[in-house]
Write an enzyme that holds these catalytic residues in place. Structure first.
Site, PDB file in Angstrom:
ATOM      1  N   HIS A 101     -38.029 -31.814  46.877  1.00 30.69           N
ATOM      2  CA  HIS A 101     -36.934 -31.819  48.200  1.00 30.69           C
ATOM      3  C   HIS A 101     -37.289 -30.689  49.091  1.00 30.69           C
ATOM      4  CE1 HIS A 101     -35.078 -29.352  45.271  1.00 30.69           C
ATOM      5  NE2 HIS A 101     -34.274 -28.714  46.197  1.00 30.69           N
ATOM      6  N   HIS A 103     -35.152 -28.495  52.376  1.00 26.32           N
ATOM      7  CA  HIS A 103     -33.820 -28.337  52.817  1.00 26.32           C
ATOM      8  C   HIS A 103     -34.344 -28.096  54.515  1.00 26.32           C
ATOM      9  CE1 HIS A 103     -31.686 -26.914  49.407  1.00 26.32           C
ATOM     10  NE2 HIS A 103     -32.858 -26.674  48.702  1.00 26.32           N
TER      11      HIS A 103
END
Ligand code: 5GP
Ligand code: ZN
Length: 117
Positions: A101, A103
Site C-alpha cells: 500500500h 500512503h
C-alpha cells in the site's frame, strides 16, 4: 507469514469489510486511512495480495502511476495544494499491514506537517 484470508487489506479489497471507496481500477483501490495522520490521508492498495513493493509485478507500474495521479488530482481539487507519497516496505521501515500500500498525505501551505526535511 500472515495468511491472506486473515489480511485486513485483502478483506477491504474483497469488500468483506465496509470501506468508503474513493475510486478503484482493475488492480487498485483507494480509500481513506482509518487513523489519518493528516486530513485526507488516503491509501492506495493492490486488490491482490502482495507483501510490499518487492512482490509487486512491474507491469502494474503504469496503472499505479495513473492511480496516484488520479488520487492526487482529486485531493488537489479539494482544499489541498500538494501531497506526499509514502510507502513503508518491511517492518523495519514501519510497515504494519503486510499488504502492499501507498500512503497519500494531502498538504496545504502552512499546515505544519513534517515529512522528511
Ligand atoms: P503501514 O503498514 O504503512 O504502517 O500503515 C498501515 C495503515 O493502514 C495505517 O495508517 C492504518 O491506519 C491503516 N489501516 C489499518 N487497518 C485499516 C482498516 O481496517 N481500514 C483502513 N481504512 N485503514 C486501515
Ligand atoms: Zn492482503
Amino acid at each position: 507469514m500472515i495468511k491472506q484470508d486473515e489480511c485486513i487489506f485483502c478483506k477491504i479489497a474483497k469488500k468483506e469489510i465496509p470501506v468508503e471507496v474513493i475510486f478503484e481500477t482493475e488492480n487498485f483501490i483507494c480509500f481513506p486511512d482509518a487513523d489519518p495522520v493528516v486530513k485526507g490521508h488516503s491509501l492506495i492498495i493492490t486488490k491482490k495480495h502482495f507483501m510490499n513493493i518487492m512482490e509487486l509485478p512491474s507491469d502494474l507500474g503504469k496503472e499505479l502511476i495513473n492511480v496516484i495521479k488520479k488520487l492526487g488530482e482529486i485531493k488537489l481539487k479539494e482544499c489541498f495544494s500538494g501531497f506526499n507519497l509514502i510507502m513503508n516496505n518491511f517492518p523495519e521501515a514501519g510497515q504494519i499491514v503486510m499488504h502492499a500500500h501507498i500512503h497519500l498525505l494531502p498538504r496545504k501551505k502552512g499546515d505544519g506537517v513534517k515529512v522528511l526535511g
